[in-house]
Scaffold this active site. Structure first.
Site, mmCIF file in Angstrom:
data_model
loop_
_atom_site.group_PDB
_atom_site.id
_atom_site.type_symbol
_atom_site.label_atom_id
_atom_site.label_comp_id
_atom_site.label_asym_id
_atom_site.label_seq_id
_atom_site.Cartn_x
_atom_site.Cartn_y
_atom_site.Cartn_z
ATOM 1 C CG HIS A 1 -1.882 -1.109 1.281
ATOM 2 N ND1 HIS A 1 -2.858 -1.290 0.344
ATOM 3 C CD2 HIS A 1 -2.019 -2.135 2.151
ATOM 4 C CE1 HIS A 1 -3.568 -2.369 0.635
ATOM 5 N NE2 HIS A 1 -3.061 -2.906 1.733
ATOM 6 C CB THR A 2 0.187 4.752 -1.059
ATOM 7 O OG1 THR A 2 -0.013 4.366 -2.405
ATOM 8 C CG2 THR A 2 0.939 6.071 -1.015
ATOM 9 C CG LEU A 3 3.401 2.036 3.568
ATOM 10 C CD1 LEU A 3 4.541 1.211 4.139
ATOM 11 C CD2 LEU A 3 2.150 1.849 4.410
#
Length: 241
Positions: free
Chosen positions: A25-27
């Protein structure tokens, strides 16, 4: 326990915890745009943003347009991750094309696009994979102006003045002090430019090359990028003669 056995168990453990094909996921956002400013005036809505996209703290891309039009009655300005905004742009363009192809004599209204975005952003937030943006949606329909805000958490509201990013701290007081129901276009444009100028002075991720977008009864207009005049003279530090 043999070293060979322990090594095999560690390999199995590492594969179970973090396989190479694990979904990620986009962190953290990487290429980002900073503040967007929005204000209503008596005949329409103005949205302003600079054209800088920063790669981390590097001012990498200096000619990125962060305000887009959708249909004839809606504009969106975006802060945050540029790739996520490109994805949002793709979603809304597909929505506008689908609406056009239905050929039912109706057009998507600003409020409908705003409501759609609140569901998209909240849905992605619930998947723990947010679209890393703060959006300002401006529009004009049937004599009514519209200005709304949606962020990566699905937080959404409508207001007369909105600012994203660092502008939420520095620009909002200027916008609220200037706003009134009979605000003219010239006055609204000036306060938006003043806000963008202050942000250029104070925000390390801001830039003095900007675009101003307007939407009213005559349709929408997004200016070509232009440079704000700035003044770095510190006259008050000079000794009096």
């Amino acid at each position: 326990v043999s070293t060979q056995s322990t090594g095999r168990e560690m390999s199995l453990y590492q594969h179970a915890v973090a396989p190479d094909d694990a979904k990620k996921h986009t962190l953290n956002p990487y290429v980002t745009g900073t503040s967007v400013i929005g204000i209503k005036y008596k005949d329409g809505v103005i949205i302003g943003a600079d054209t800088l996209a920063s790669y981390g703290s590097l001012a990498r891309f200096t000619n990125v347009e962060r305000i887009k039009s959708f249909g004839e009655e809606t504009m969106i300005g975006a802060s945050g991750e540029l790739s996520d905004f490109q994805y949002i742009t793709k979603l809304i363009n597909e929505l506008v094309i689908s609406d056009f192809c239905s050929n039912d004599g109706k057009k998507l209204q600003p409020l409908e696009i705003y409501t759609y975005l609140t569901r998209v952003m909240y849905n992605r937030r619930n998947k723990f994979d947010p679209l890393w943006n703060q959006l300002i949606i401006g529009g004009y329909k049937d004599g009514e102006t519209f200005l709304g805000f949606v962020d990566l958490y699905g937080t959404a509201f409508q207001e007369n003045t909105i600012a994203t990013g660092y502008g939420a701290y520095l620009a909002i007081p200027l916008l609220r002090r200037a706003w009134r129901p009979d605000l003219t276009y010239e006055e609204a444009k000036k306060v938006v430019e003043d806000c963008l100028r202050v942000l250029f002075y104070r925000d390390a991720r801001a830039y003095n090359k900007v675009q101003i977008a307007t939407i009213n009864a005559d349709g929408y207009k997004i200016t070509e990028p232009y440079t704000l005049e700035t003044n770095w003279k510190l006259d008050y530090r000079q000794s009096p003669e």
